[in-house]
Design a protein around this motif. Sequence first.
Motif, short mmCIF file in Angstrom:
data_model
loop_
_atom_site.label_atom_id
_atom_site.label_comp_id
_atom_site.label_asym_id
_atom_site.label_seq_id
_atom_site.Cartn_x
_atom_site.Cartn_y
_atom_site.Cartn_z
N ARG A 76 4.33 7.60 8.91
CA ARG A 76 5.21 6.81 8.05
C ARG A 76 4.73 6.72 6.60
O ARG A 76 4.44 5.64 6.09
CB ARG A 76 5.39 5.41 8.64
CG ARG A 76 6.02 5.42 10.02
CD ARG A 76 6.47 4.07 10.47
NE ARG A 76 7.12 4.13 11.77
CZ ARG A 76 8.39 4.50 11.97
NH1 ARG A 76 9.14 4.83 10.93
NH2 ARG A 76 8.90 4.53 13.19
N PRO A 77 4.67 7.86 5.91
CA PRO A 77 4.27 7.82 4.50
C PRO A 77 5.40 7.27 3.63
O PRO A 77 6.58 7.35 3.98
CB PRO A 77 3.99 9.29 4.18
CG PRO A 77 4.91 10.04 5.10
CD PRO A 77 4.96 9.22 6.37
N ASN A 78 5.02 6.71 2.48
CA ASN A 78 6.01 6.39 1.44
C ASN A 78 6.20 7.55 0.48
O ASN A 78 7.26 7.69 -0.12
CB ASN A 78 5.54 5.17 0.62
CG ASN A 78 5.06 4.02 1.47
OD1 ASN A 78 3.87 3.76 1.53
ND2 ASN A 78 5.98 3.34 2.12
N THR A 79 5.12 8.35 0.34
CA THR A 79 5.06 9.38 -0.68
C THR A 79 4.48 10.65 -0.10
O THR A 79 3.56 10.60 0.72
CB THR A 79 4.16 8.91 -1.85
OG1 THR A 79 4.69 7.71 -2.40
CG2 THR A 79 4.06 9.96 -2.95
N MET A 110 0.85 -1.20 0.00
CA MET A 110 0.00 0.00 0.00
C MET A 110 0.89 1.25 0.00
O MET A 110 1.80 1.38 0.82
CB MET A 110 -0.91 0.01 1.23
CG MET A 110 -1.82 1.21 1.33
SD MET A 110 -3.09 1.30 0.05
CE MET A 110 -4.20 -0.01 0.53
N ASN A 111 0.61 2.16 -0.91
CA ASN A 111 1.32 3.43 -0.98
C ASN A 111 0.67 4.40 0.00
O ASN A 111 -0.48 4.80 -0.17
CB ASN A 111 1.26 3.98 -2.41
CG ASN A 111 2.07 5.24 -2.57
OD1 ASN A 111 3.01 5.50 -1.83
ND2 ASN A 111 1.71 6.05 -3.56
N ARG A 112 1.41 4.78 1.04
CA ARG A 112 0.90 5.67 2.08
C ARG A 112 1.30 7.11 1.71
O ARG A 112 2.49 7.42 1.60
CB ARG A 112 1.45 5.27 3.44
CG ARG A 112 0.99 3.87 3.87
CD ARG A 112 1.73 3.40 5.13
NE ARG A 112 1.54 4.29 6.27
CZ ARG A 112 0.48 4.30 7.06
NH1 ARG A 112 -0.52 3.45 6.83
NH2 ARG A 112 0.40 5.14 8.08
N ILE A 113 0.29 7.98 1.55
CA ILE A 113 0.50 9.30 0.97
C ILE A 113 0.16 10.40 1.96
O ILE A 113 -0.88 10.35 2.64
CB ILE A 113 -0.37 9.47 -0.30
CG1 ILE A 113 -0.01 8.42 -1.34
CG2 ILE A 113 -0.21 10.88 -0.88
CD1 ILE A 113 -0.98 8.38 -2.51
#
Length: 433
Positions: free
Chosen positions: A71-74, A1-4
């Motif tokens: 802790r987002p990835n993006t 999952m991309n966390r934005i």
Amino acid sequence: MNRIAICGLSNRAMGMYIEPIFTNFSDNNQIVGLLDPDPRRYELAKESFPKLNTVPLFSPDRFQQMVEEIRPNTIIVTSRDNTHIDYILQGLKNDLTVITEKPMVINANDARRVVEAEKNSNGKVIVTFNYRYNPFHRKIKEMILEGKIGRVTSVDLNWYVDTYHGASYFKRWNRNRKHSGGLSIHKSTHHFDLVNWWINQTPEQIFAYGALNYYGKNGELNPSPIDNRYCGSCEEKINCQYYMRWSNRRNNITAKDDHIKVDSIEKSSRNYTNYRPDSCIFDQEIDIEDTYAVTVKYKQGAFLSYSVNFSLPYEGYRLAINGTKGRIETQEFDEPSRVPFPIPEQTIDYYPLFGSKEVIHVVQNEGGHGGGDPLLQEDLFLGVDPVRPFPILAGAEAGAYSIAMGEAVWRSSKENRPFSIEELLREPSHPSH
């Protein structure tokens, strides 16, 4: 999952990113944080998208706390232009993918800082140049790659911004260079990147003229020399041709577009705390230009002749690309609902150097910016289309070149001398802090 995490709750953030993430891309993408200095924008976002009610809001000075807690990835940077640099650098420091609206930053020195920071990060920068995704623009790229016109020798690009869209920049924060870099950066970097991408050449030197012809304290259509007026409360707006062109005396309803998505100027004013997007286009504080004429020399030999005007009767552009084997031409009339006369269908005309003209009818798709936005969103949230024959998604280097070109334009117009792109992107001897 991309966390934005969304940095900047602008209208662009809501329409271009938040809405499609919820609507089309929620299987693989999740909005986990919001950042904005204005609590009113947070309330408006939650009113528009109830799913955001459980998503935490952070102030700009809590960026690092946001990263550690959610802790987002993006991160997606959709804040005011002059704040992009802070979020981009912090995102790269934390090895995040940084998706930033254009312009990437507002000056060449900050562009250089972004490029250097990306080299030292496990993250990356994506600049959302949606004009590249327009079906006509993709077809032109394809034709050049196929060698239809040979080696590109020159480009003529004349961009026209109508009185509604053009005036909107001078009502808002864009009118101050410290916030936007001026329109040669905020707007023209779209166009410079498009040409750079089409011809795949590196800009080397620029000479330009610029002027403030329509707006500001000396605007010829200014009803009176009064300063600090606002459209929503101005007693002279009935005498302002820019205002009345898009309004009527019965209720002063203003036309909609994707730059100010509101039913009226008055309603828009209530969407912010201590900010109004309806300042008078004739205010003295305006310190940017509304007209440019530019010449660009590329390292590989091509020339670009570019102009842009922010107060014209219609919106669109005229383009010609010349090469050793032929010529490509096209003309676009944008926002047809605002054009007060019949307009022709856009086609691409191809003229081989020796042979018959070809008229190309391009397959189009729906969506903002000529159908470019939906394809850009797919690349951002589903991954780059694996069957596309050429790259479109732009990175930090492309963003940097476009910014340096935009800065060279207004500096050249002020100092009456050519500017080299290398000169602007070179590391300064006394870096600013």
